[in-house]
Scaffold this motif. Sequence first.
Motif, PDB file in Angstrom:
ATOM      1  N   TYR A   4      -3.635  -3.662  -0.173  1.00 17.81           N
ATOM      2  CA  TYR A   4      -3.411  -2.237   0.032  1.00 17.81           C
ATOM      3  C   TYR A   4      -2.474  -2.073   1.220  1.00 17.81           C
ATOM      4  O   TYR A   4      -2.528  -2.831   2.182  1.00 17.81           O
ATOM      5  N   ASP A  25     -10.731   0.051  -4.185  1.00 21.70           N
ATOM      6  CA  ASP A  25     -10.178   1.327  -3.743  1.00 21.70           C
ATOM      7  C   ASP A  25     -11.125   2.055  -2.794  1.00 21.70           C
ATOM      8  O   ASP A  25     -10.682   2.728  -1.858  1.00 21.70           O
ATOM      9  N   SER A  57      -1.431   1.045  -3.390  1.00 26.54           N
ATOM     10  CA  SER A  57      -1.696  -0.268  -3.975  1.00 26.54           C
ATOM     11  C   SER A  57      -0.429  -1.106  -3.857  1.00 26.54           C
ATOM     12  O   SER A  57       0.638  -0.599  -3.507  1.00 26.54           O
ATOM     13  N   ILE A  63      -3.438   5.663  -3.554  1.00 29.61           N
ATOM     14  CA  ILE A  63      -4.877   5.507  -3.782  1.00 29.61           C
ATOM     15  C   ILE A  63      -5.666   6.545  -3.003  1.00 29.61           C
ATOM     16  O   ILE A  63      -6.667   7.067  -3.477  1.00 29.61           O
TER      17      ILE A  63
END
Length: 98
Positions: A4, A25, A57, A63
């Motif tokens: 991430y 997430d 992402s 996200i």
Amino acid sequence: MRRYHFDLVDADTVTEASGALLDNDDQAGKVARKLAQEVREQRPELVGHGYAVLVRSDSGEEIWRAAIDRPGGGEGTGAHSAESTKVSLADAFRPKIT
């Protein structure tokens, strides 16, 4: 684990701070909220100017977005893991923001 990317964004600027390998997430959202809180505390001059921590992402998909301006503020889905991480957004952005 997925990678991430955590960015500090306002209406016109995106400043990439760092990336982190996280489980999912939900964990990324928790980290974003924690980083937004760090920025509020360590960089108070950024509060009130529309900044947010944006989580993407590895493919670039947004996200999560956690507002710097409001404590606990954020948009996303799901419950968040209690696991902590060592990402420090406030320090990462210190030399990049004027």
